[in-house]
Structures are given as C-alpha cells and as structure tokens.
Design a protein around this motif. Sequence first.
Motif, short mmCIF file in Angstrom:
data_model
loop_
_atom_site.label_atom_id
_atom_site.label_comp_id
_atom_site.label_asym_id
_atom_site.label_seq_id
_atom_site.Cartn_x
_atom_site.Cartn_y
_atom_site.Cartn_z
N THR A 12 0.83 -1.19 0.00
CA THR A 12 0.00 0.00 0.00
C THR A 12 0.87 1.25 0.00
O THR A 12 2.01 1.24 0.44
CB THR A 12 -0.92 0.04 1.24
OG1 THR A 12 -0.11 0.01 2.40
CG2 THR A 12 -1.88 -1.12 1.24
N GLU A 14 2.29 4.63 1.21
CA GLU A 14 2.51 5.14 2.56
C GLU A 14 3.36 6.39 2.48
O GLU A 14 4.32 6.47 1.71
CB GLU A 14 3.22 4.08 3.40
CG GLU A 14 3.43 4.51 4.84
CD GLU A 14 4.09 3.44 5.67
OE1 GLU A 14 4.55 3.76 6.77
OE2 GLU A 14 4.14 2.28 5.23
N LYS A 19 -1.32 5.76 5.71
CA LYS A 19 -1.51 4.71 4.73
C LYS A 19 -2.83 4.87 3.99
O LYS A 19 -3.80 5.37 4.54
CB LYS A 19 -1.50 3.34 5.41
CG LYS A 19 -0.17 2.99 6.02
CD LYS A 19 -0.22 1.61 6.63
CE LYS A 19 1.13 1.27 7.22
NZ LYS A 19 1.12 -0.05 7.83
N ASN A 69 -5.55 7.16 11.65
CA ASN A 69 -4.66 6.17 11.04
C ASN A 69 -4.15 5.19 12.08
O ASN A 69 -4.10 3.99 11.85
CB ASN A 69 -3.49 6.88 10.35
CG ASN A 69 -2.61 5.93 9.59
OD1 ASN A 69 -3.05 4.95 9.01
ND2 ASN A 69 -1.32 6.21 9.59
N GLU A 74 -5.12 0.49 8.35
CA GLU A 74 -5.07 0.72 6.91
C GLU A 74 -6.44 0.71 6.24
O GLU A 74 -6.74 1.55 5.40
CB GLU A 74 -4.19 -0.35 6.28
CG GLU A 74 -3.95 -0.20 4.82
CD GLU A 74 -2.99 -1.25 4.31
OE1 GLU A 74 -3.00 -1.46 3.09
OE2 GLU A 74 -2.26 -1.85 5.11
#
Length: 111
Positions: A12, A14, A19, A69, A74
């Motif tokens: 993912t 970041e 994220k 977050n 995520e």
Amino acid sequence: MKYHINKGIGRTVEFQGLKAQYLFVFAGGLLTVLILVMIMYMAGIHTYLCLSFGIGAASILIWKTFAMNKKFGEHGLMKLGAKRVHPKYIVCRKPIRRYLKRNLTTQKQIL
C-alpha cells in the motif's frame, strides 16, 4: 548489467506513516483549508486572523488524521463505511407458510 528490484510493488501507498485512504483525507483537507484561508483573505478579513485560522485548522486536521490512522489502521475507513450501511437487524414480515409453499413448488418442478 545490474537491475534494482522495486520491493514496494504490491504494498500500500505510505507517506510519513499515513496509509492508503488517509492520504486522500489528509491532502483533501489541507487543500480545503488553503481554499478557505484564501476566501477569507479575499473577503477582507484581517491577515492574522486568516493565518491563525489556517494554522489551527491544519493542525487539527493533521492531528485527527494521524490519530484515525493509528486507531483504525489501513482499511479502517472502509470498515466504518461498511458498518454504517449494514443493517442492524433483518425484518421478515412474510408468514412462514409462504416460504414453505414456494419451496415445495420449486422442488416439484425439479423432480
């Protein structure tokens, strides 16, 4: 000839610990704060008031985004959105006879 393999493929996105969808919330929020400060300045509001509003709103946005977050992870925003749409309970107002009658008719057609 040596080629370097990008080991970030499939992971993912970041940035500074943020994220996935939190990056969009963060960027969109900062853009909104910037536009609001520009509108306030063009409306004739005092410069220091505009700057203090912008700094305060951006600080709160940064703090809340990083807190969400950390708390939800995520895929947390997607899970929260799905939870809001999901019904709390299922209501069945049809009599049970109707379900049994339909199932018996369907089974006779199959045979």
